[in-house]
Write a protein that holds these residues in place. Sequence first.
Motif, mmCIF file in Angstrom:
data_model
loop_
_atom_site.group_PDB
_atom_site.id
_atom_site.type_symbol
_atom_site.label_atom_id
_atom_site.label_comp_id
_atom_site.label_asym_id
_atom_site.label_seq_id
_atom_site.Cartn_x
_atom_site.Cartn_y
_atom_site.Cartn_z
ATOM 1 N N SER A 124 29.147 36.091 38.138
ATOM 2 C CA SER A 124 28.107 35.316 39.094
ATOM 3 C C SER A 124 28.094 36.177 40.356
ATOM 4 O O SER A 124 28.486 37.387 40.382
ATOM 5 C CB SER A 124 29.474 34.286 39.760
ATOM 6 O OG SER A 124 30.370 34.889 40.243
ATOM 7 N N GLU A 125 27.250 35.749 41.275
ATOM 8 C CA GLU A 125 26.782 36.289 42.334
ATOM 9 C C GLU A 125 28.077 36.776 43.125
ATOM 10 O O GLU A 125 28.042 37.936 43.660
ATOM 11 C CB GLU A 125 26.030 35.129 43.156
ATOM 12 C CG GLU A 125 25.322 36.060 44.665
ATOM 13 C CD GLU A 125 23.769 36.144 44.219
ATOM 14 O OE1 GLU A 125 23.626 37.046 45.179
ATOM 15 O OE2 GLU A 125 23.213 35.382 43.756
ATOM 16 N N LEU A 126 28.906 36.020 43.228
ATOM 17 C CA LEU A 126 30.108 36.184 44.155
ATOM 18 C C LEU A 126 31.109 37.451 43.304
ATOM 19 O O LEU A 126 31.256 38.538 44.084
ATOM 20 C CB LEU A 126 31.115 35.091 44.199
ATOM 21 C CG LEU A 126 32.170 35.042 45.166
ATOM 22 C CD1 LEU A 126 31.341 35.022 46.381
ATOM 23 C CD2 LEU A 126 32.906 33.789 45.186
ATOM 24 N N ASN A 127 31.197 37.261 42.084
ATOM 25 C CA ASN A 127 31.994 38.287 41.536
ATOM 26 C C ASN A 127 31.666 39.842 41.045
ATOM 27 O O ASN A 127 32.170 40.735 40.861
ATOM 28 C CB ASN A 127 33.047 37.864 40.217
ATOM 29 C CG ASN A 127 32.103 37.595 39.161
ATOM 30 O OD1 ASN A 127 31.022 37.798 38.875
ATOM 31 N ND2 ASN A 127 32.655 36.638 38.453
ATOM 32 N N ILE A 128 30.266 39.971 41.308
ATOM 33 C CA ILE A 128 29.669 41.262 40.783
ATOM 34 C C ILE A 128 29.307 41.821 42.387
ATOM 35 O O ILE A 128 29.044 43.145 42.446
ATOM 36 C CB ILE A 128 28.344 41.141 40.102
ATOM 37 C CG1 ILE A 128 27.204 40.316 40.929
ATOM 38 C CG2 ILE A 128 28.621 40.938 38.871
ATOM 39 C CD1 ILE A 128 25.902 40.919 39.937
ATOM 40 N N ALA A 129 29.456 41.152 43.566
ATOM 41 C CA ALA A 129 29.266 41.781 44.744
ATOM 42 C C ALA A 129 29.742 42.909 45.141
ATOM 43 O O ALA A 129 29.320 43.877 45.409
ATOM 44 C CB ALA A 129 29.392 40.570 45.795
ATOM 45 N N ASN A 130 31.139 43.208 44.834
ATOM 46 C CA ASN A 130 31.866 44.072 45.028
ATOM 47 C C ASN A 130 31.698 45.372 44.198
ATOM 48 O O ASN A 130 31.376 46.396 44.594
ATOM 49 C CB ASN A 130 33.472 43.852 44.958
ATOM 50 C CG ASN A 130 34.036 43.473 46.281
ATOM 51 O OD1 ASN A 130 33.369 43.623 47.182
ATOM 52 N ND2 ASN A 130 35.114 42.398 46.031
ATOM 53 N N THR A 131 31.358 44.922 42.807
ATOM 54 C CA THR A 131 30.865 45.950 41.699
ATOM 55 C C THR A 131 29.614 46.686 42.337
ATOM 56 O O THR A 131 29.520 47.869 42.131
ATOM 57 C CB THR A 131 30.814 45.407 40.520
ATOM 58 O OG1 THR A 131 32.094 44.623 40.352
ATOM 59 C CG2 THR A 131 30.523 46.386 39.441
ATOM 60 N N VAL A 132 28.689 45.714 42.771
ATOM 61 C CA VAL A 132 27.170 46.257 43.042
ATOM 62 C C VAL A 132 27.454 47.227 44.263
ATOM 63 O O VAL A 132 26.793 48.202 44.238
ATOM 64 C CB VAL A 132 26.338 45.248 43.260
ATOM 65 C CG1 VAL A 132 25.256 45.641 44.147
ATOM 66 C CG2 VAL A 132 25.913 44.416 41.951
ATOM 67 N N LYS A 133 28.296 46.737 45.261
ATOM 68 C CA LYS A 133 28.452 47.662 46.515
ATOM 69 C C LYS A 133 29.281 48.957 46.132
ATOM 70 O O LYS A 133 28.495 49.962 46.624
ATOM 71 C CB LYS A 133 29.255 46.837 47.391
ATOM 72 C CG LYS A 133 29.023 47.127 48.700
ATOM 73 C CD LYS A 133 30.213 46.641 49.881
ATOM 74 C CE LYS A 133 30.049 45.158 50.103
ATOM 75 N NZ LYS A 133 31.197 44.526 50.883
ATOM 76 N N ASP A 134 30.161 48.945 45.131
ATOM 77 C CA ASP A 134 30.673 50.088 44.892
ATOM 78 C C ASP A 134 29.922 50.971 44.046
ATOM 79 O O ASP A 134 29.884 52.192 44.271
ATOM 80 C CB ASP A 134 31.943 49.838 44.007
ATOM 81 C CG ASP A 134 33.140 49.141 44.788
ATOM 82 O OD1 ASP A 134 33.028 49.076 46.009
ATOM 83 O OD2 ASP A 134 34.047 48.636 44.150
ATOM 84 N N ILE A 135 29.038 50.532 43.213
ATOM 85 C CA ILE A 135 28.005 51.559 42.368
ATOM 86 C C ILE A 135 26.999 52.060 43.407
ATOM 87 O O ILE A 135 26.906 53.144 43.547
ATOM 88 C CB ILE A 135 27.245 50.528 41.355
ATOM 89 C CG1 ILE A 135 28.178 49.979 40.442
ATOM 90 C CG2 ILE A 135 26.096 51.571 40.959
ATOM 91 C CD1 ILE A 135 27.467 48.905 39.521
#
Length: 295
Positions: free
Chosen positions: A23-34
């Motif tokens: 979901s938009e919410l749960n990938i936000a941190n992953t995307v930021k970390d990448i």
Amino acid sequence: MFQNLSERLESAFKNLKGEARISELNIANTVKDIRRALIDADVNYKIAKEFTDKVKDKALGEKVLNAISPGQLMVKIVQDELAELMGGKEAEFSITGNPAVILIAGLQGSGKTTFTGKLANYLKTKKGKSPLVVAADIYRPAAIDQLTVLAEQIGVDIYAERDNNDAVAIAQNAIKEAKAKNKNVVIIDTAGRLAVDEVMMTEVANIKAAVGPTEILFVVDSMTGQDAVNTAKAFNERLDFSGVVLTKLDGDTRGGAALSIQYTVNKPIKFVSSGEKMETLDVFYPERMAQRILG
Ligand code: GDP
């Protein structure tokens, strides 16, 4: 090389552990970390941002299949996009022509002479070619000595003119010599300087105009990160080269040059070189490199 990036990406994917779907919410941190991992690997912000925007769009647009977890799906998407960022498919390297003429350009110390030897060795042992290497550095007699030693080591002929200070004439004479001696590939090692300058650029551009190379390879030290990318830009504007050679991948490189060059100059990486041994030259495969990063 890439070790830090690999570890950082791996830890970015951990954010998705236990999630049932993306979901938009749960990938936000992953995307930021990448994105942060890429920036820390010396990829410039704009490229990192565009990359993660694409990854995010793809992840949100895909249905998660039962067989594959959101974490696995993200790994797959990032791997595909990394390969794409580095050019997608393996680039062609042309050695047609009689002789084929390959012009080697780059800054001093980037690894041009070492690469010239490695390429000659590769073409001789893997492609059955009969190369002639040319020392066209008219400023440093030591460069001629260095190429002479390498040529002897790999058993190929070298062309040099110690008393001639006209690099264009040396290159032209070398091609005549190649024809006379039935050499089917001529590899011209040109002079480099410590920074991009007009004399060097004009000289290489003049050699290019005089000999009409089959390939122009820009050699760059992968340890220099974003500087490597800026140098590539400057050389490409003057030379319109056909491919990039990344050297010193055995060093402690963060990987930014490998990840950004294709995007910045729209020219493929054709070879990577790690180490000083004449046998350590590899054709560059974007997909394999992406796989290695996500190991
Ligand atoms: P040029 O001035 O561009 O011709 O660069 P050289 O070929 O002389 O290389 C500069 C230095 O880097 C030399 O000491 C080489 O032995 C070293 N070198 C070249 N390629 C590599 C490589 O792939 N890995 C490592 N570790 N050193 C390299």
